[in-house]
Design a protein around this motif. Structure first.
Motif, PDB file in Angstrom:
ATOM      1  N   GLY A 134       0.823  -1.204   0.000  1.00  0.00           N
ATOM      2  CA  GLY A 134       0.000   0.000   0.000  1.00  0.00           C
ATOM      3  C   GLY A 134       0.854   1.248   0.000  1.00  0.00           C
ATOM      4  O   GLY A 134       0.581   2.210  -0.730  1.00  0.00           O
ATOM      5  N   ALA A 135       1.924   1.249   0.802  1.00  0.00           N
ATOM      6  CA  ALA A 135       2.798   2.414   0.900  1.00  0.00           C
ATOM      7  C   ALA A 135       3.498   2.671  -0.428  1.00  0.00           C
ATOM      8  O   ALA A 135       3.584   3.814  -0.889  1.00  0.00           O
ATOM      9  N   VAL A 136       3.967   1.576  -1.052  1.00  0.00           N
ATOM     10  CA  VAL A 136       4.647   1.734  -2.343  1.00  0.00           C
ATOM     11  C   VAL A 136       3.691   2.316  -3.378  1.00  0.00           C
ATOM     12  O   VAL A 136       4.020   3.257  -4.099  1.00  0.00           O
ATOM     13  N   PHE A 137       2.460   1.779  -3.404  1.00  0.00           N
ATOM     14  CA  PHE A 137       1.458   2.303  -4.332  1.00  0.00           C
ATOM     15  C   PHE A 137       1.186   3.775  -4.059  1.00  0.00           C
ATOM     16  O   PHE A 137       1.056   4.574  -4.986  1.00  0.00           O
ATOM     17  N   ALA A 138       1.071   4.117  -2.775  1.00  0.00           N
ATOM     18  CA  ALA A 138       0.764   5.501  -2.415  1.00  0.00           C
ATOM     19  C   ALA A 138       1.864   6.433  -2.911  1.00  0.00           C
ATOM     20  O   ALA A 138       1.598   7.474  -3.504  1.00  0.00           O
ATOM     21  N   VAL A 139       3.113   6.039  -2.692  1.00  0.00           N
ATOM     22  CA  VAL A 139       4.231   6.895  -3.082  1.00  0.00           C
ATOM     23  C   VAL A 139       4.301   7.018  -4.605  1.00  0.00           C
ATOM     24  O   VAL A 139       4.349   8.119  -5.156  1.00  0.00           O
ATOM     25  N   LEU A 140       4.256   5.863  -5.294  1.00  0.00           N
ATOM     26  CA  LEU A 140       4.335   5.901  -6.758  1.00  0.00           C
ATOM     27  C   LEU A 140       3.142   6.661  -7.336  1.00  0.00           C
ATOM     28  O   LEU A 140       3.296   7.485  -8.242  1.00  0.00           O
ATOM     29  N   GLY A 141       1.963   6.372  -6.782  1.00  0.00           N
ATOM     30  CA  GLY A 141       0.745   7.039  -7.256  1.00  0.00           C
ATOM     31  C   GLY A 141       0.859   8.545  -7.140  1.00  0.00           C
ATOM     32  O   GLY A 141       0.559   9.278  -8.088  1.00  0.00           O
ATOM     33  N   VAL A 145       0.759  11.168 -10.273  1.00  0.00           N
ATOM     34  CA  VAL A 145      -0.303  12.165 -10.393  1.00  0.00           C
ATOM     35  C   VAL A 145       0.298  13.574 -10.418  1.00  0.00           C
ATOM     36  O   VAL A 145      -0.079  14.418 -11.235  1.00  0.00           O
ATOM     37  N   ILE A 146       1.262  13.788  -9.535  1.00  0.00           N
ATOM     38  CA  ILE A 146       1.868  15.109  -9.455  1.00  0.00           C
ATOM     39  C   ILE A 146       2.596  15.447 -10.749  1.00  0.00           C
ATOM     40  O   ILE A 146       2.461  16.538 -11.301  1.00  0.00           O
ATOM     41  N   PHE A 147       3.329  14.479 -11.260  1.00  0.00           N
ATOM     42  CA  PHE A 147       4.068  14.695 -12.488  1.00  0.00           C
ATOM     43  C   PHE A 147       3.090  14.995 -13.632  1.00  0.00           C
ATOM     44  O   PHE A 147       3.292  15.913 -14.421  1.00  0.00           O
ATOM     45  N   ALA A 148       2.007  14.216 -13.679  1.00  0.00           N
ATOM     46  CA  ALA A 148       1.003  14.422 -14.722  1.00  0.00           C
ATOM     47  C   ALA A 148       0.418  15.831 -14.623  1.00  0.00           C
ATOM     48  O   ALA A 148       0.266  16.533 -15.629  1.00  0.00           O
ATOM     49  N   TYR A 149       0.140  16.260 -13.398  1.00  0.00           N
ATOM     50  CA  TYR A 149      -0.459  17.577 -13.211  1.00  0.00           C
ATOM     51  C   TYR A 149       0.481  18.685 -13.688  1.00  0.00           C
ATOM     52  O   TYR A 149       0.072  19.596 -14.400  1.00  0.00           O
ATOM     53  N   ILE A 150       1.750  18.556 -13.290  1.00  0.00           N
ATOM     54  CA  ILE A 150       2.730  19.570 -13.688  1.00  0.00           C
ATOM     55  C   ILE A 150       2.864  19.592 -15.217  1.00  0.00           C
ATOM     56  O   ILE A 150       2.980  20.641 -15.830  1.00  0.00           O
ATOM     57  N   LEU A 151       2.819  18.392 -15.813  1.00  0.00           N
ATOM     58  CA  LEU A 151       2.940  18.317 -17.274  1.00  0.00           C
ATOM     59  C   LEU A 151       1.790  19.036 -17.961  1.00  0.00           C
ATOM     60  O   LEU A 151       1.959  19.676 -18.989  1.00  0.00           O
TER      61      LEU A 151
ATOM     62  N   THR B 582      -1.126  19.522  -3.359  1.00  0.00           N
ATOM     63  CA  THR B 582      -1.223  18.971  -2.005  1.00  0.00           C
ATOM     64  C   THR B 582      -2.533  18.212  -1.830  1.00  0.00           C
ATOM     65  O   THR B 582      -2.586  17.181  -1.162  1.00  0.00           O
ATOM     66  N   PHE B 583      -3.584  18.712  -2.471  1.00  0.00           N
ATOM     67  CA  PHE B 583      -4.879  18.034  -2.384  1.00  0.00           C
ATOM     68  C   PHE B 583      -4.788  16.632  -2.994  1.00  0.00           C
ATOM     69  O   PHE B 583      -5.303  15.668  -2.429  1.00  0.00           O
ATOM     70  N   PHE B 584      -4.089  16.520  -4.127  1.00  0.00           N
ATOM     71  CA  PHE B 584      -3.888  15.208  -4.750  1.00  0.00           C
ATOM     72  C   PHE B 584      -3.220  14.238  -3.788  1.00  0.00           C
ATOM     73  O   PHE B 584      -3.604  13.077  -3.679  1.00  0.00           O
ATOM     74  N   VAL B 585      -2.186  14.747  -3.131  1.00  0.00           N
ATOM     75  CA  VAL B 585      -1.482  13.892  -2.172  1.00  0.00           C
ATOM     76  C   VAL B 585      -2.468  13.390  -1.108  1.00  0.00           C
ATOM     77  O   VAL B 585      -2.461  12.217  -0.744  1.00  0.00           O
ATOM     78  N   GLY B 586      -3.346  14.289  -0.668  1.00  0.00           N
ATOM     79  CA  GLY B 586      -4.368  13.901   0.311  1.00  0.00           C
ATOM     80  C   GLY B 586      -5.256  12.790  -0.220  1.00  0.00           C
ATOM     81  O   GLY B 586      -5.516  11.800   0.469  1.00  0.00           O
ATOM     82  N   VAL B 587      -5.694  12.932  -1.475  1.00  0.00           N
ATOM     83  CA  VAL B 587      -6.577  11.919  -2.074  1.00  0.00           C
ATOM     84  C   VAL B 587      -5.882  10.560  -2.090  1.00  0.00           C
ATOM     85  O   VAL B 587      -6.453   9.539  -1.720  1.00  0.00           O
ATOM     86  N   ILE B 588      -4.608  10.569  -2.515  1.00  0.00           N
ATOM     87  CA  ILE B 588      -3.879   9.297  -2.616  1.00  0.00           C
ATOM     88  C   ILE B 588      -3.644   8.689  -1.240  1.00  0.00           C
ATOM     89  O   ILE B 588      -3.824   7.492  -1.032  1.00  0.00           O
TER      90      ILE B 588
END
Lengths: 306, 637
Positions: A134-141, A145-151, B582-588
């Motif tokens: 779960g932790a690995v998924f959370a970190v990778l996820g 998501v963050i990278f996608a958003y910045i892109l 930061t909100f995304f991080v919260g969701v995940i």
């Protein structure tokens, strides 16, 4: 009150110094991770943890020796706040039996301290595997998501700059955890709350970085004739006041949490303090310089092609 | 100012909404304070009178997590492998081998036990049929059933087993008496049980995982048991001799590899001097005799006597496959449930009994169980009544075994093994040899709620004592308060009037966060409080961005009104970008985390949403009012 009102530091020109400083931090972190390694908590390793409160403070070493006999495997014993100890064992067996054995042997070795179990955390090996997954998924996820958003919001150079800064922050925080565990009087085990703290650091560091990027984007359109490094430098300087104030207020509250939040949250608060400090630094000295490097390289290639 | 009508309306609406949802929490707090000030009788009377009101209030109040309230969070897992073994009507060596392989595979990989079981079986012989082990008329499983049908049947049984297990555990918890327990299925094989305010974790653990398998069994023939004991002792005698000559007695244990791998065993061995039978010269060097006294009462149904601290070592010695081969199939060795006495050092001693492998009668025949007390010794006991069929069987079994012992076995340990004095009609029996009234009560609870369809194991447990919970609440409260104060003072010092406005927004922000938590029935945990503290620090960020921008705009010579307008407009994209990540991080975190971490994620997300609203909309209303309506000058520091 105004601080850094008309800041004009040569961040970009002197970016090599930032690289050197970050390089040193990363080398130290690698050293810590390789020589000492991370201390993995029972969330991810499995095991049993008992927090035992006593009327009189106990000598940790004496308790360890006492319990080593009854638990079979070598238990880990630490102080936990005031008037309590934390016993962690990897020995497998019946929970009730373990608990009874610990209490009984403390009772007979230290009469009159009246040991009481205040907290237990028990994680089976299979369950620990699931938590780890779960932790690995959370970190990778989150990273994805963050990278996608910045892109989507910025061009790819910014995305790469932001991600480099994130890895920088998380890596150094982990490095410090590796370097300092057992040297500080509180737990620096990697458990679920620390993963939460790391992800918060990721979010926070990005927050800082994005504000600077936002300004770079604005100024790029505004000052079309100016050299790119100058635009970036001006953006950093003009957002410097905000960057430092927000970091300041956030640091203020996490330090409050560290001091007043109790034993349970201490490691978590420590991770946030380190992460926020490094995250602030990296948004100025790592993320934006990376963008400048990428841009300069692209410009050089373009010039070469002509 | 017209454009602000909607904003003001929205703010008031949210404020009223938060008030509505937070009202029960405040009321619950007031009621609690009042209750604490009362005496015992007053409290009982008050509770009686306002029962419904108190209950409703508590139900709608902001829920505190177990880490603040104190209590137990337990994740149980149903042992599917044991279930499959029980479903099997016929087993052989291949079955055991497949079971072992499937257990290993499902423990390490992502395959479920049943999948692994079927695959392992087919890997050994693709043409063999699983139906040779399973038979069920109800599910239509017979000799001709295909492997797919059998697999589907096993899956179905496993699913039923967990649903039944949840039902049974719910009954047990209800009978135990916990306020507001929560029992939920997690995934396909796990059950999460949350019990607030538990003070006896050990008892609850026993209650939750007790399979409540009650059996009445005949006992081993004394002569046969004596022969078995002798052959096992001889086996270890021979092994000890070879070991002694091999290693000059250094290890002193029969199986050199076991001794090396197992510190427990070696430890037990060195303490041979004070073991029960330590003074017996034959025992020197014999690993079994070092930790167990065989046949302590001469030939009978008692196989041996063991110190509590030596049970692990004895188990290991007896589990040795070569030793198991010496024990006939129809005899099983079992411990007594409670100690039979203490040695000279005050350590507890248990008997190992020889019991027949098959049960004459099981707990399914029990229709009623009650706690009462032995009329002579006043010891607690459980009296049981059987159904008519059970009563008939009981009469037959007791009638045929007058003068012999019958073992009353619950979950694999023998509670008592009385000598049958005569044929018992009427289907009554009792469980004696109990430690306390609570134990008797718990046995009744598990017997009445029925046996679990398969054993369950605790795979995760988090228990927090009430005083630690209280300490956490205090620590959390002070962190919020001090953090808030520090940030508020800083903002006023740095931004003057604007700082005061930002602080107002911050206060409102916290009210909104708590309102959201209460409205969605979210649970406030310690990490959740940490999330609120963190939000306090980060929430002012939006205002910092805006104020800095306004200062910049003022620097370019704009009027106050124009600067404010431009500041808000230009800061917006940075605020949104920064908060969304930061909100995304919260969701995940919310989707992958569990319990307390989810609490953190929820407050983090709520904090971001609220801070954007208060920092952008609420502060704007106030500034517009001050600048446009009152034509006042606002200092941005």
């Amino acid at each position: 009150m105004r601080i850094f009102e008309n800041a004009n530091f040569d961040f970009i020109q002197n970016r090599t110094r930032g690289y050197i400083f970050s390089g040193i931090l990363i080398l130290i972190s690698i050293f810590g991770l390789v020589t000492r390694g991370l201390e993995v908590g029972i969330d991810f390793s499995g095991g049993m943890e008992f927090v035992i409160e006593t009327d009189a403070p106990l000598n940790v070493t004496a308790v360890r020796t006492t319990l080593a006999d009854v638990l079979g495997s070598d238990p880990e014993v630490k102080t936990f706040g005031e008037g309590a100890i934390l016993v962690r064992t990897l020995a497998e067996g019946d929970i009730n039996e373990m608990q009874a054995r610990i209490i009984e042997s403390i009772n007979s070795a230290f009469p009159g301290v009246n040991p009481r179990v205040q907290k237990t955390d028990i994680v089976g090996p299979r369950f620990a595997e699931d938590l780890k997954e779960g932790a690995v998924f959370a970190v990778l996820g989150s990273l994805l998501v963050i990278f996608a958003y910045i892109l989507i919001r910025f061009e790819w150079r910014f995305g790469l700059g932001a991600v480099v800064a994130l890895f920088h922050d998380v890596f150094i925080t982990l490095g410090l955890f590796a370097l300092l565990h057992h040297l500080l009087p509180f737990s620096l085990q990697i458990d679920q709350t620390i993963i939460a703290a790391l992800l918060t650091i990721v979010g926070y560091s990005l927050n800082d970085t994005v504000v600077v990027f936002d300004r770079i984007r604005e100024y790029t359109n505004l000052f079309k004739t100016e050299a790119y490094p100058n635009i970036v430098n001006r953006s950093i300087n003009n957002t410097l006041s905000r960057t430092l104030i927000t970091s300041g207020t956030t640091l203020l509250v996490v330090i409050t949490l560290f001091i007043l939040g109790g034993e349970v949250l201490r490691g978590f608060a420590f991770a946030l303090i380190v992460g926020i400090a490094i995250g602030t630094y990296s948004s100025i000295f790592v993320a934006s310089p990376v963008v400048v490097e990428l841009r300069l390289r692209a410009d050089a290639q373009k010039a070469a092609r002509r | 100012m017209q454009g602000n009508g909607l904003k003001i309306g929205l703010t008031l609406f949210f404020l009223v909404l938060s008030g509505y949802y937070l009202y029960p929490s405040v009321k619950a707090y007031v009621i609690n304070q009042r209750l604490e000030a009362m005496t015992e009788e007053e409290r009982a009377a008050y509770m009686e009178e306002h029962y419904d009101d108190i209950r409703q209030t508590q139900e709608r109040a902001l829920k505190l997590g177990l880490d603040l309230l104190g209590g137990m969070h337990v994740t149980l897992e149903v042992r599917v492998d044991e279930l499959v073994r029980e479903l099997a009507t016929d087993t052989d060596a291949t079955f055991d081998e497949v079971m072992e392989a499937a257990r290993a595979r499902s423990a390490s990989g992502d395959v479920s036990f049943i999948q692994a079981f079927v695959q392992e079986f087919e890997a050994r012989d693709p043409n063999a049929r699983l139906s040779r082990y399973f038979r069920s008329d109800e599910a239509g499983i017979n000799r001709r059933s295909t492997n797919e049908e059998v697999a589907a049947y096993l899956e179905q049984e496993a699913n039923d087993a967990i649903d039944r297990a949840i039902e049974i555990i719910r009954q047990r918890v209800d009978r135990y008496g916990v306020t507001e327990p929560s029992i939920q299925k997690q995934g396909t094989r796990r059950i999460v049980v949350e019990l607030p305010g538990i003070d006896d974790a050990e008892r609850v653990r026993r209650l939750l995982r007790g399979t409540a398998r009650l059996e009445f069994r005949l006992m081993a023939d004394p002569a046969e048991l004596t022969r078995v004991a002798q052959s096992i002792i001889e086996y270890y005698e021979a092994a000890a001799d070879t070991a002694a000559s091999d290693t000059s007695g250094a290890a002193g244990t029969g199986e050199a590899d076991t001794a090396a791998a197992d510190p427990l065993l070696a430890g037990a061995d060195t303490s041979a001097g004070d073991a029960v039978l330590g003074d017996d010269p034959v025992g020197a060097g014999n690993p079994l005799l070092a930790v167990m006294q065989p046949l302590p009462y001469g030939p009978g149904v008692v196989f041996g006597q063991v110190l509590e601290t030596d049970t692990a070592a004895v188990n290991r010695l007896l589990r040795n496959p070569e030793v198991q081969a010496l024990i006939p199939d129809d005899i099983e060795l079992m411990y007594t449930a409670s100690p039979v006495g203490v040695d000279q050092n005050g350590r507890e001693v248990y008997d190992i009994l020889g019991v027949r492998s098959t049960a004459e009668l099981t707990g399914e025949a029990i229709v009623e169980a009650t706690v009462d007390f032995d009329q002579f010794t006043n010891q607690p006991q459980v009296s049981m009544t059987m159904d008519s069929e059970g009563a008939r069987t009981w009469a037959r079994v007791t009638g045929a075994n007058v003068g012999k012992n019958i073992a009353i076995v619950l979950d694999g340990v023998v509670y008592s093994y009385p000598v049958v004095e005569g044929r018992i009609v009427g289907g009554r029996s009792r469980i004696t040899g109990l430690d306390s009234r609570e134990e008797a009560q718990d046995i009744v609870t598990v017997l009445e709620s029925g046996a679990l369809p398969a054993p369950v194991v605790i795979v995760e447990e988090r228990t927090v004592g009430p005083s630690l919970g209280q300490a956490s609440i205090r620590a959390g409260f002070w962190s919020v308060l001090v953090g808030l104060l520090l940030v508020a003072l800083f903002m006023i010092w740095y931004y003057r009037t604007a700082g005061v406005v930002a602080d107002l927004a911050l206060l409102l922000n916290i009210v909104f966060i708590l309102g959201i938590l209460a409205a969605f029935g979210a649970t406030l945990t310690l990490p959740g409080i940490a999330g609120i503290v963190l939000t306090i620090g980060m929430a002012v960020d939006a205002n910092v961005l805006i104020f800095e921008r306004i200062r910049e705009e003022q620097g370019t010579g704009k009027t106050l009104k124009a600067a404010v307008e431009a500041g808000y407009a230009k800061a917006l994209s940075a605020i949104v970008d920064a908060n969304i990540t930061t909100f995304f991080v919260g969701v995940i975190l919310y989707s992958f985390g569990v319990g307390p971490i989810q609490g953190f994620a929820v407050t983090l997300m709520a904090g971001i949403l609220c801070s954007m609203f208060t920092a952008i909309i609420v502060t704007r209303i106030i500034f517009d009012y001050m600048i446009i309506e009152r034509r006042a000058t606002v200092s941005y520091g």
